[in-house]
Write an enzyme that holds these catalytic residues in place. Sequence first.
Site, short mmCIF file in Angstrom:
data_model
loop_
_atom_site.label_atom_id
_atom_site.label_comp_id
_atom_site.label_asym_id
_atom_site.label_seq_id
_atom_site.Cartn_x
_atom_site.Cartn_y
_atom_site.Cartn_z
N VAL A 159 0.49 -1.26 0.06
CA VAL A 159 0.00 0.19 0.16
C VAL A 159 0.78 1.34 -0.11
O VAL A 159 0.35 2.22 0.06
CB VAL A 159 -1.02 0.14 1.53
CG1 VAL A 159 -1.60 -1.24 1.11
CG2 VAL A 159 0.12 -0.30 2.66
N HIS A 175 -4.71 -4.36 -1.97
CA HIS A 175 -4.82 -3.96 -0.85
C HIS A 175 -4.67 -2.71 -0.55
O HIS A 175 -4.89 -2.10 0.43
CB HIS A 175 -3.48 -4.92 -0.05
CG HIS A 175 -3.93 -5.99 0.25
ND1 HIS A 175 -3.20 -7.13 0.72
CD2 HIS A 175 -4.65 -7.09 -0.12
CE1 HIS A 175 -2.63 -7.96 0.24
NE2 HIS A 175 -3.89 -8.16 -0.37
N CYS A 183 -14.44 8.88 3.23
CA CYS A 183 -15.52 8.58 4.29
C CYS A 183 -15.58 7.61 4.98
O CYS A 183 -15.75 6.79 3.93
CB CYS A 183 -15.69 9.44 4.24
SG CYS A 183 -17.02 10.59 5.20
N CYS A 186 -20.20 9.44 3.75
CA CYS A 186 -19.99 10.21 2.33
C CYS A 186 -18.89 9.73 1.37
O CYS A 186 -18.74 7.89 1.63
CB CYS A 186 -20.34 11.19 2.31
SG CYS A 186 -18.27 12.14 2.54
N GLY A 244 8.84 -10.98 -2.75
CA GLY A 244 8.99 -10.72 -1.95
C GLY A 244 7.96 -11.05 -1.01
O GLY A 244 7.45 -10.21 -0.37
N SER A 246 5.60 -13.47 1.41
CA SER A 246 5.69 -14.84 2.48
C SER A 246 3.58 -15.70 1.30
O SER A 246 3.74 -17.07 2.18
CB SER A 246 4.66 -14.50 3.81
OG SER A 246 3.53 -13.72 4.03
N1 APR Z 1 14.10 -9.57 -0.78
C1 APR Z 1 13.46 -11.07 -1.66
N2 APR Z 1 12.22 -11.22 -0.59
C2 APR Z 1 12.27 -10.84 1.14
C3 APR Z 1 12.56 -9.48 1.34
C4 APR Z 1 13.73 -8.80 -0.27
N3 APR Z 1 14.71 -8.20 0.49
N4 APR Z 1 12.92 -9.46 2.03
C5 APR Z 1 11.88 -9.82 3.23
N5 APR Z 1 11.72 -10.62 2.15
C6 APR Z 1 10.81 -12.04 1.78
C7 APR Z 1 10.75 -12.51 3.67
O1 APR Z 1 11.06 -13.59 3.49
C8 APR Z 1 9.03 -13.10 3.39
O2 APR Z 1 8.60 -14.19 2.51
O3 APR Z 1 9.24 -11.16 1.82
C9 APR Z 1 8.24 -11.38 2.43
C10 APR Z 1 7.01 -10.47 3.28
O4 APR Z 1 6.59 -11.10 3.24
P1 APR Z 1 5.50 -10.97 4.58
O5 APR Z 1 5.82 -9.92 5.84
O6 APR Z 1 4.84 -11.55 4.58
O7 APR Z 1 4.25 -9.15 3.57
P2 APR Z 1 2.93 -9.99 2.59
O8 APR Z 1 3.34 -11.41 2.27
O9 APR Z 1 3.36 -8.79 1.82
O10 APR Z 1 1.94 -9.61 3.27
C11 APR Z 1 0.98 -9.63 2.77
O11 APR Z 1 -0.29 -9.17 4.93
O12 APR Z 1 -0.32 -7.99 6.38
C12 APR Z 1 -0.59 -8.32 5.04
O13 APR Z 1 -2.08 -6.44 3.90
C13 APR Z 1 -1.28 -6.67 4.48
O14 APR Z 1 -0.03 -6.71 2.56
C14 APR Z 1 -0.15 -7.39 3.63
C15 APR Z 1 -0.60 -8.76 2.62
#
Ligand code: APR
Length: 309
Positions: A159, A175, A183, A186, A244, A246
């Site tokens: 975001v 997301h 709002c 509205c 990047g 999870s």
């Molecule tokens: N390069 C590649 N991967 C990376 C790096 C990097 N430099 N640094 C961290 N990571 C990986 C981590 O290993 C992990 O698997 O990025 C991932 C981040 O995962 P999360 O923290 O779970 O974030 P994300 O998958 O974007 O979360 C999804 O969850 O909390 C909600 O709405 C929120 O959009 C978000 C959603």
Amino acid sequence: MATHYLKERTLHPVYELAADLMIDFRSLSRPGDVSHRLPGASTKIQPLYGSTTLPAYHRDMEQALTWLREAQSICVLTGAGVSAESGIPTFRGEGGLWRRFRAEDLATPEAFATDPKISWEWYDWRRQVIAKAQPNPGHLALVELERRVPTFTLVTQNVDGLHHRAGSRNVIPVHGDIWTVRCLECAYSHKDERAPLPEIPPRCPAAAVLLRPGVVWFGESLPVEPWRAAEAAAGKCDLLLVAGTSAVVMPVGGLVGKARHAGARVIEINADQTRISNTVDLSLRGPFGDILPQLLSAVPIQHAQEIKD
Ligand code: APR
């Protein structure tokens, strides 16, 4: 209707305890505070090939390169890890937000209704961190990739707006956007990039009721049109790049299965092993901001088509 939820509880009991202790984030409201960076990530990750042997790593990079060269339609799915190298904390990685704060206390409609001031203080703090951040080589490499392939769609869970700031065009922020305020009553919706916000919680200039951040909270439905476009892009691409994330949050994490089901190749780039690492065609381990620029530097400039400008 696609609702935003967590596939599985990833918080280890120890972290839940830490979260219960509710570390007071207001003491952290200095943007750029080193603790927000991904501590140790740059040292822990063996840049470029993690636990993979060098020959295996080269073989994997060669394979990724071949698929990138052949791809006519690429869909990219990004998560917080792509912005980690810009100094923005991830959610579940080391130093991640959900290791310090409880999502259910900050990022749900119920939490906002219970205490909008705390929820807004937290979003205001995140906005200040993001306002200080710059797109990194990973963001810029995606801009370049978009210029080189005939069909390109960037679906992001982030975001923070950094893909747009880097220059990416066909971006679907499924997301939402932390810079948009809406709002509660509205139809008022407005881009407000002031960081910090002068008033917490901010109020609607029309209805004088509370404004909410323009992001999708847990338990809420994803915006219909962007989600449909994201599903269509994943279902039609011949290469899906998962970077990047999870991939534990649904329904977005399900785009991987959708692309595979439609016959696309799937390449994951992640600093760590994830839920999908054993199901994708190729999982490259290392910082996204290192790996994609390297791959791109080997993709011919003229990719058999006119460079799109
Ligand atoms: N390069 C590649 N991967 C990376 C790096 C990097 N430099 N640094 C961290 N990571 C990986 C981590 O290993 C992990 O698997 O990025 C991932 C981040 O995962 P999360 O923290 O779970 O974030 P994300 O998958 O974007 O979360 C999804 O969850 O909390 C909600 O709405 C929120 O959009 C978000 C959603």
